[in-house]
Design an enzyme around this catalytic site. Structure first.
Site, PDB file in Angstrom:
ATOM      1  N   PRO A  42      11.287  54.475 -11.589  1.00 50.55           N
ATOM      2  CA  PRO A  42      12.227  53.349 -11.582  1.00 50.55           C
ATOM      3  C   PRO A  42      13.675  53.802 -11.414  1.00 50.55           C
ATOM      4  O   PRO A  42      14.085  54.828 -11.954  1.00 50.55           O
ATOM      5  CB  PRO A  42      12.031  52.721 -12.968  1.00 50.55           C
ATOM      6  CG  PRO A  42      11.553  53.850 -13.826  1.00 50.55           C
ATOM      7  CD  PRO A  42      10.812  54.807 -12.935  1.00 50.55           C
ATOM      8  N   CYS A  58      39.283  45.895   6.592  1.00 50.76           N
ATOM      9  CA  CYS A  58      39.439  45.134   7.837  1.00 50.76           C
ATOM     10  C   CYS A  58      38.094  44.862   8.493  1.00 50.76           C
ATOM     11  O   CYS A  58      37.758  45.435   9.539  1.00 50.76           O
ATOM     12  CB  CYS A  58      40.351  45.898   8.782  1.00 50.76           C
ATOM     13  SG  CYS A  58      41.947  46.176   8.017  1.00 50.76           S
TER      14      CYS A  58
HETATM   15  C1  LIG Z   1      14.198  54.088  -3.987  1.00 48.13           C
HETATM   16  C2  LIG Z   1      12.940  54.664  -4.516  1.00 48.13           C
HETATM   17  C3  LIG Z   1      12.579  54.467  -5.845  1.00 48.13           C
HETATM   18  C4  LIG Z   1      13.388  53.625  -6.808  1.00 48.13           C
HETATM   19  O1  LIG Z   1      13.305  52.275  -6.480  1.00 48.13           O
HETATM   20  P1  LIG Z   1      13.943  51.157  -7.455  1.00 48.13           P
HETATM   21  O2  LIG Z   1      13.670  49.907  -6.728  1.00 48.13           O
HETATM   22  O3  LIG Z   1      15.379  51.467  -7.584  1.00 48.13           O
HETATM   23  O4  LIG Z   1      13.212  51.225  -8.752  1.00 48.13           O
HETATM   24  C5  LIG Z   1      11.427  55.062  -6.299  1.00 48.13           C
HETATM   25  N1  LIG Z   1      10.650  55.822  -5.471  1.00 48.13           N
HETATM   26  C6  LIG Z   1      10.966  56.018  -4.173  1.00 48.13           C
HETATM   27  C7  LIG Z   1      10.087  56.851  -3.338  1.00 48.13           C
HETATM   28  C8  LIG Z   1      12.105  55.438  -3.648  1.00 48.13           C
HETATM   29  O5  LIG Z   1      12.406  55.628  -2.369  1.00 48.13           O
END
Ligand SMILES: *Cc1c(COP(=O)(O)O)cnc(C)c1O
Length: 413
Positions: free
Chosen positions: A276, A344
């Site tokens: 997360p 801008c």
């Molecule tokens: C961006 C990403 C996350 C985190 O996603 P959230 O929506 O911010 O929880 C986790 N794993 C991978 C592979 C990602 O690219």
């Protein structure tokens, strides 16, 4: 869930600190984060797994400030990285390399070298060619590198198209129907430990349904892989849980989602992993900005603030909504206005036709829920120095990134 930002005597506060005091002392634009809120969101994940074997890997790309990473490392978090630069940050912040997973569709040879030399936990791989590259570098280091294929389960995350990743039309992962044949071939390479599968279908998910649908597909795959002799022990479900940018949005609770995952995977002998980002840091952060001018055209009212799209690009990039509230609540009078920055570009707006407090030149406002994908996407466009970042901790605060200077702008040119 802790709501860290609230009014006390008409002043917006966080953890007992009046935000206007920070704005006055540190200037604007300025990002502010609540350490208590971040830790609470991380611990909600960690606790929800109960006794199931698990590790939470904070997705560094959501907010990669060193102080924040250090705090997460001390709390026991692992890290999901998508570049060598993020690995550098994690190590610099005292993160344990053995608790790092490396995701991303285009890892370079140098990045793979760096990750193997650092002893990371595993790679989430997105192509057969990448597996071959990791194998050859692991062979040179005389080690076995742990690798999991990122499965594309062809599930629609039903979120903004730019942050949706789990359909076969997207560049991410490997078509779930082709995963087994790739594990079969890669098992013979000799320097890979193929003991996991991973999946990440998108971000800002407001419904657990697509996540659980993806999980069902991945669990069927785990069974198929195990039947073919692949010793699958780890399941990485990625990140993706959404947050409430408006009162109408109802994100699923972390506890509910994780408990559903635990229920579906009970007895399978899998170490559960999640990555997360947004759901840990988004609501813990705000962007403070000062109203510079108001102006009225034939049919519109504009509030011009000193933050801009280079500080927070989410409204311009994803049509994202951030609540805009005054740091000092004056009265109940409201206006309807576009809130815009000095850059801008007509795309440089934070809100359009928004009903908000009747603010005047010199007033401070906060863009709420800005802790994730905010500062990390900031740029120097229009030669604007990047904002300061502040961490609130109990009754005090400290600057965790200095405001950039003009000299910073030309360093390296
Ligand atoms: C961006 C990403 C996350 C985190 O996603 P959230 O929506 O911010 O929880 C986790 N794993 C991978 C592979 C990602 O690219």
């Amino acid at each position: 869930m802790l709501e860290p930002y609230f009014y006390r005597d008409n002043e917006l506060t966080v953890e007992g600190v009046t935000l206007a005091d920070i704005a006055k002392k540190e200037g604007t634009p300025c990002y502010v984060y609540s350490s208590a809120a971040i830790l609470e969101r991380y611990q909600a994940y960690d606790r929800a797994f109960g006794i199931a074997p698990h590790q939470v890997y904070y997705a560094v790309k959501a907010n990669s400030n060193l102080s924040l990473l250090r705090m997460m490392a001390e709390a026991g978090a692992g890290f999901d990285i998508v570049s060598g630069g993020e690995l550098f940050r994690v190590l610099k912040a005292g993160g344990d390399p053995a608790k790092v997973v490396f995701s991303g569709v285009g890892k370079s040879r140098e990045e793979v070298e760096y990750a193997i030399a650092s002893g990371i936990h595993s790679f989430n791989c997105e192509s057969e060619a990448e597996l071959a590259l990791i194998n050859s570098i692991a062979a040179r280091h005389d080690v076995s590198a742990r690798a999991a294929l990122r499965v594309n389960p062809n599930v629609d995350a039903r979120t903004h198209p730019y942050i949706s990743t789990g359909l076969h039309d997207h560049k991410f992962g490997i078509n779930i129907d082709h995963v087994k044949e790739i594990y079969d071939r890669a098992a013979g390479l000799g320097h890979l430990k193929l003991e996991g599968v991973s999946c990440h279908i998108g971000s800002q998910l407001l419904d657990t349904k697509p996540l659980l649908e993806a999980l069902d597909g991945v669990l069927a795959l785990v069974e198929k892989l195990r039947a073919a002799g692949h010793p699958i022990q780890e399941l990485d479900m990625g990140g993706g849980l959404g947050v409430a940018y408006t009162d109408e949005q109802q994100p699923p609770s972390t506890e509910t989602y994780i408990q559903l995952v635990c229920k579906k995977t009970a007895g399978l002998g899998l170490k559960l992993m999640v990555e997360p980002g947004r759901s840990i840091v988004a609501s813990a952060g705000v962007l403070l900005t000062r109203v510079m001018y108001r102006k009225t055209t034939a049919n519109k009212e504009f509030v011009i603030v000193d933050a801009a799209m280079n500080d927070l690009i989410r409204p311009a990039l994803y049509q994202a909504h951030h609540e805009i509230v005054p740091l000092r609540h004056r009265d109940a009078v409201t206006i309807t206005a576009d809130v815009v920055g000095p850059v801008c570009e007509s795309g440089d707006f934070f809100a359009r036709d928004r009903e908000l407090a009747n603010v005047f030149s010199g007033d401070y406002v906060a863009l709420m829920t800005a802790g994730a994908y905010g500062f990390v996407q900031a740029s120097n466009y229009n030669s604007r120095p990047r904002a300061a970042e502040v961490m609130v901790d109990g009754a005090g605060w400290k600057v965790i990134r200095k405001r950039e200077t003009f000299e910073d702008l030309v360093r390296g040119e």
